[in-house]
Structure formats: C-alpha cells, structure tokens
Design an enzyme around this catalytic site. Structure first.
Site, short mmCIF file in Angstrom:
data_model
loop_
_atom_site.label_atom_id
_atom_site.label_comp_id
_atom_site.label_asym_id
_atom_site.label_seq_id
_atom_site.Cartn_x
_atom_site.Cartn_y
_atom_site.Cartn_z
N LYS A 270 41.09 48.33 38.94
CA LYS A 270 40.33 49.11 37.92
C LYS A 270 39.12 49.31 38.62
O LYS A 270 38.79 50.57 38.44
CB LYS A 270 40.22 48.14 36.63
CG LYS A 270 38.84 48.92 35.71
CD LYS A 270 38.93 47.98 34.51
CE LYS A 270 37.65 47.03 34.51
NZ LYS A 270 36.26 47.36 34.73
N ASN A 271 38.13 48.68 39.04
CA ASN A 271 36.95 48.70 39.41
C ASN A 271 36.83 49.93 40.63
O ASN A 271 35.87 50.39 41.07
CB ASN A 271 36.12 47.81 39.82
CG ASN A 271 35.87 47.14 38.47
OD1 ASN A 271 35.99 47.75 37.35
ND2 ASN A 271 35.35 45.77 38.28
N CYS B 217 31.32 46.50 28.83
CA CYS B 217 31.31 45.30 28.27
C CYS B 217 29.76 44.71 28.29
O CYS B 217 29.21 45.13 28.96
CB CYS B 217 32.02 44.18 29.21
SG CYS B 217 33.68 44.43 29.42
N ARG C 126 22.02 45.83 31.18
CA ARG C 126 22.63 46.30 32.40
C ARG C 126 21.99 47.44 32.54
O ARG C 126 21.98 48.79 32.60
CB ARG C 126 24.16 46.89 31.79
CG ARG C 126 24.95 45.54 31.59
CD ARG C 126 26.51 45.92 31.41
NE ARG C 126 27.16 46.16 32.58
CZ ARG C 126 28.55 46.18 32.70
NH1 ARG C 126 29.20 46.25 31.65
NH2 ARG C 126 29.15 46.16 34.02
N ASP D 262 33.40 38.11 37.56
CA ASP D 262 34.68 38.78 36.66
C ASP D 262 35.84 37.82 36.60
O ASP D 262 36.85 37.86 35.90
CB ASP D 262 35.31 40.00 37.24
CG ASP D 262 34.10 41.30 37.10
OD1 ASP D 262 33.11 40.85 36.27
OD2 ASP D 262 34.12 42.26 37.66
N ARG E 155 41.59 47.54 28.42
CA ARG E 155 40.56 48.36 29.35
C ARG E 155 41.13 48.02 30.77
O ARG E 155 40.79 48.89 31.67
CB ARG E 155 39.24 48.11 29.18
CG ARG E 155 38.76 48.50 27.75
CD ARG E 155 37.26 48.49 27.56
NE ARG E 155 36.67 48.93 28.84
CZ ARG E 155 35.65 48.39 29.46
NH1 ARG E 155 35.04 47.47 28.70
NH2 ARG E 155 35.25 48.61 30.78
N1 EPU Z 1 21.28 45.33 38.28
C1 EPU Z 1 20.11 45.84 38.14
N2 EPU Z 1 19.50 47.04 38.29
C2 EPU Z 1 20.55 47.94 38.50
C3 EPU Z 1 22.01 47.52 38.60
C4 EPU Z 1 22.25 46.23 38.45
O1 EPU Z 1 19.15 44.88 37.98
O2 EPU Z 1 20.14 49.40 38.70
C5 EPU Z 1 21.65 43.99 38.22
C6 EPU Z 1 22.58 43.52 36.92
O3 EPU Z 1 21.75 43.40 35.74
C7 EPU Z 1 23.43 42.52 37.47
C8 EPU Z 1 23.56 42.49 38.68
O4 EPU Z 1 22.42 43.65 39.07
O5 EPU Z 1 22.39 41.28 36.86
C9 EPU Z 1 24.80 43.37 39.30
O6 EPU Z 1 25.15 44.30 38.62
P1 EPU Z 1 26.03 45.53 39.34
O7 EPU Z 1 25.27 46.86 39.18
O8 EPU Z 1 26.82 44.82 40.59
O9 EPU Z 1 27.32 45.71 38.21
P2 EPU Z 1 27.93 46.91 37.76
O10 EPU Z 1 28.08 47.89 38.75
O11 EPU Z 1 27.39 47.17 36.27
C10 EPU Z 1 30.60 46.13 38.42
C11 EPU Z 1 31.71 45.86 37.62
C12 EPU Z 1 31.46 44.69 36.47
C13 EPU Z 1 31.35 43.43 37.52
C14 EPU Z 1 29.92 43.81 38.27
C15 EPU Z 1 29.86 42.60 39.39
C16 EPU Z 1 32.36 48.05 37.68
C17 EPU Z 1 32.95 49.38 36.64
N3 EPU Z 1 32.17 47.00 36.90
O12 EPU Z 1 29.44 46.33 37.44
O13 EPU Z 1 32.83 44.31 36.42
O14 EPU Z 1 30.95 42.27 36.67
O15 EPU Z 1 30.22 44.92 39.15
O16 EPU Z 1 30.57 42.44 40.24
O17 EPU Z 1 32.71 48.11 38.72
C18 EPU Z 1 34.66 43.91 34.76
O18 EPU Z 1 35.51 44.45 35.66
O19 EPU Z 1 35.00 43.19 33.96
C19 EPU Z 1 33.19 44.00 35.21
C20 EPU Z 1 32.30 43.68 34.18
#
Ligand code: EPU
Length: 431
Positions: free
Chosen positions: A22-23, A117, A122, A306, A398
C-alpha cells in the site's frame, strides 16, 4: 452497516499470498504524473486507497485502465491541471504526494490538505521545508488547500529534522526533474522509499542512496513511461505472521521479501515462535503461549509503528509483562480500549503501554478505529474464544486486500455481514 463477524479460537494454518505494498503504490501512482507518458504498473493491491487515488488521477486527466486484476496502465500525457480539489483527497493521507509530483511536473500545485488515519498530529512542516529548499513558495490557504509555486525549482540540500516517510517521498518527487543536485539528509529508509526510487530510476531519473539516510537526486530533463512491479506489502505480511502466532497456528506467508520483515521476525522469535525464512516466503509456527517481550517502534529498520497494534494484541496473550513504547505517533493506542472490552489487561500511559498477559481474550463487539487498529482487532477476534463483531471495517479495507478470503483460506471463521443501521431499524419498526 457492514461488520466482520468472527468466531474465534481457530488455529490458522496453510498458505497466504501477500499483495503489493500500500505505502509504495500510493506514492508510485502519483509519481506517474512526472513521466508525462504511459506506465504499466504490476502487483497493484485491490484496496480502497488505490481506488481513491485512481479516481483522483482520473479527474486530473490521466487515462487509467486495468490490463488485468493487478496491472494498471496509466497515461499521464494529458494531465493538464495542477489543482486537485477532489473530495477524496481529504480522506487519503497519500494525496499529499500529488503536491510533490505536480510541482515536479508543473512547478506548481494546489492540493487539498490530506486526510488518513488519525494517529495524533500529522504536521507537514518537513514537506514544506523541503519544497522551500528547492525554491518553491508554500501558502496554506484558508480553505485548507496547500498552494506551492516556484519560478524555477533547483536542486539543493534538505536536512529533515525528523525522519519522515512522507517528506522524504515528497522531496524526491519534487526534485527528480529539478536541475542540479538535491541531497536529502536524515531521509527515511523504509522499503517503500527504495521502491519509489527504483520506479523513478526506471522512468529515467537519477536517484541514489535510497534505503540509506542520505538520498542524492540529480535532476534530469525528461522521464519516460516504463513497466514496474510494486514490492510486496511488509505490513500485510507482518499482520499474517502475527495472526499465525497469536492463534498458535502454522502459516506460510508467500510473496514477501524476508529482509523487510526482520524486525517482526526477531520479535516473534523472542516471544517463542518459530520463523523459517525462504527466498520469497516465511513460515511462522507457534505451539504454546507466547512469552512476554518489549517493543519500541522506530523508523525502518526498527520495529514498524504500523505493526504496533497487531503485535501488542499478540502480547496481550503472553505470559508475563510486556512494555510497548510508541515513538513515532503521539496517539496510536486508541485501540487498547477495544482490547480491554475483550478482557485484555493493557494500560496506556502517554506513549507507553504496559501489558499483563492473560490466558485468553473473549469475543466482544469491537471497532476498528483506524487501519492497523482494525488489523489488531482481527487478530484479537481470531485468537479469542467466542464471537466478535468488528465495526468500521472500511478502515481495514483501505489497506488489506481480500482480507476475509485470505483469512478464511487459513481456516478462520470470518464473514462480512450487513447489519441494518440503527436509524434504519427505527424507521422500519416505525413503518
Ligand atoms: N512529522 C513531522 N513533520 C512532518 C512530517 C512528519 O513532525 O512534516 C512527524 C510525524 O508527526 C510523525 C513522524 O514524523 O511523528 C513520522 O511521520 P511520517 O511522515 O514518517 O509518516 P507519514 O508519511 O505521514 C507514513 C505511512 C504511515 C506510517 C508512517 C511511519 C503512508 C501513506 N503512510 O506516514 O502508515 O505509520 O509513514 O512509518 O506511507 C499505515 O499504513 O497504517 C500508516 C499510518
């Protein structure tokens, strides 16, 4: 309202095949915009996040058709607009990859803020920092639209203050065609980052170092269409591995990259499971109550956040006390209330959960609060005695393809049932 109805207590046995990640796919689909050509992508999972992304891309002018059940052909030659206002954008986290892809192609983008989610705040400050480093101006509009505009994008150094999957991907997308060298430091190293880099390189990009914490991107003038196959889903695989162990079963999880599963495998072994690795499969066996262990979620190659809800659920059945520390998200323990309803002894203090294992969970009416919480509910229900009904199953769909059929093949007693909504019920009674 649709629910999963599960009669627990069956050992899971047999074989299950894992779908595309998915990701990875939610980043690669927007990345096709950069090609301005035709891409053929294989191993596409049939999940609602993909359906949503395909719908959004179609409204942007992409020609998209299924060649077979798992292969999509995407023609982005006629994508003409840099504005994405589609309602679906707000349901999907990954819709923010459209920003990186659009500025990579048009030097500008106007996209509705993403959803996804709820796991605590975020923020997207690191994405913004990256776009600005490449020369773009970013404005958050009052109507929750993000507006990014650049005269000329130029390669530059970007140091991420936190390791962010989303920011790493977005900067990669924006930088692929920006003249000069972009260096992303403190980059995320997840398998889907490497998959995106491989996809971009197959389209003619010059991206090096993905999978390490320094990614170097030398901008190229043009990209071209390509054929590409998405990697298997690490988290779907991990979910079946943990489900096998929690039900004291014996399952061969096929179509996986065992290297991506190392942290999950290590923890399962620590808890007493046997895990055998093959080239493209892992076999998980468990024939006794698990032992306790501690987990701490970390960016890759650490234990994935995850998988935290699923693994914590498994530890609810362990002998002794386990401690689970969530270091990625502020609010990823909401599901524990549902486990308590099933008799789990799990208590949360901030970003830590303390679990005193119990012999058995008991079936109950429960809810999937989000995608991985939903996966945890499936594991809880299958390992419990009695019947559980899981609500809000749209979250699970999802990210898990054919989850009912896959678990049924392993011997689970699970069905999807349609229940009349309470309002509907009242109306019918009244009528
Ligand atoms: N963060 C910041 N600033 C930013 C971006 C992130 O402070 O600009 C913080 C977030 O608040 C969090 C940490 O950095 O504490 C990590 O966030 P990240 O950006 O890595 O997460 P994401 O890209 O929003 C993806 C996955 C999530 C998974 C996370 C961590 C996708 C679409 N989503 O989210 O997947 O939990 O990486 O591995 O790739 C899931 O699949 O269930 C899911 C939630």
């Amino acid at each position: 309202m649709e629910k999963f109805v599960i009669t627990g207590g069956q050992r899971l046995t047999g074989e299950v095949s894992v779908s595309g990640a998915k990701n990875a796919v939610v980043a690669i689909l927007p990345a096709t915009i950069l090609a301005q050509d035709i891409c053929r992508i294989e191993n596409i999972p049939n999940i609602s996040d993909v359906t949503a992304m395909v719908k959004i891309l179609k409204t942007m002018g992409a020609g998209i058709k299924y060649i077979n059940k798992t292969t999509l052909e995407i023609d982005t030659r006629h994508v003409g607009s840099f504005v994405v206002e589609h309602e679906l954008t707000r349901q999907l986290r990954a819709s923010y990859y459209l920003i990186g892809a659009l500025i990579g192609r048009f030097s500008r983008a106007r996209v509705a803020m993403p959803g996804g989610c709820y796991l605590g705040l975020r923020p997207i400050d690191q994405h913004i920092k990256g776009f600005e480093a490449l020369g773009a101006q970013v404005t958050m509009e009052e109507n929750a639209m993000v507006h990014v505009e650049a005269q000329h994008l130029m390669g530059n150094s970007v140091y991420l203050d936190v390791v962010s999957v989303g920011a790493t991907i977005n900067v990669m997308l924006a930088a692929v065609k920006a003249p000069g060298l972009t260096v992303i430091e403190n980059a995320a190293k997840e398998p889907h980052i490497v998959d995106l880099a491989n996809f971009l390189n197959t389209m003619g990009a010059d991206v090096r170092g993905a999978g390490t914490d320094v990614i170097k991107i030398r901008g190229v003038q043009n990209l071209h269409g390509c054929e590409y196959s998405i990697i298997p889903d690490q988290i779907e695989a991990g979910t079946y591995m943990v489900a096998a162990a929690a039900t004291r079963g014996d399952v061969l999880v096929k179509n996986v990259i065992p290297k991506h599963l190392e942290s999950i495998t290590a923890k399962l072994i620590e808890a007493g499971a046997t895990v055998e690795e093959f080239d493209e499969a892992v076999r998980v066996k468990m024939d006794r109550r698990p032992g306790h262990c501690n987990i701490k979620t970390m960016p890759h190659p650490g234990f994935p956040t995850d998988m935290q809800p699923q693994f914590s659920t498994f530890l609810c059945l362990a002998e002794g006390t386990s401690i689970v520390s969530e270091s990625v998200w502020d609010n990823r323990f909401r599901y524990t209330e549902q486990l308590q309803r099933m008799g789990a002894n799990i208590h949360v203090n901030g970003k830590t959960a303390v679990i005193e294992g119990v012999e058995r969970l008991k079936g109950a009416p429960i809810r999937a609060d989000d995608l991985r919480a939903g996966a945890a509910m499936l594991i809880a229900a299958m390992s419990a005695s009695g019947i559980s009904e899981i609500e809000e199953i749209q979250h699970i769909e999802r990210g898990y393809e054919n989850v009912v059929d896959k678990f049924r093949t392993l011997g689970a007693k699970i069905e999807r049932r349609n229940f009349p909504d309470e309002d509907e019920d009242v109306q019918r009674t009244a009528g």
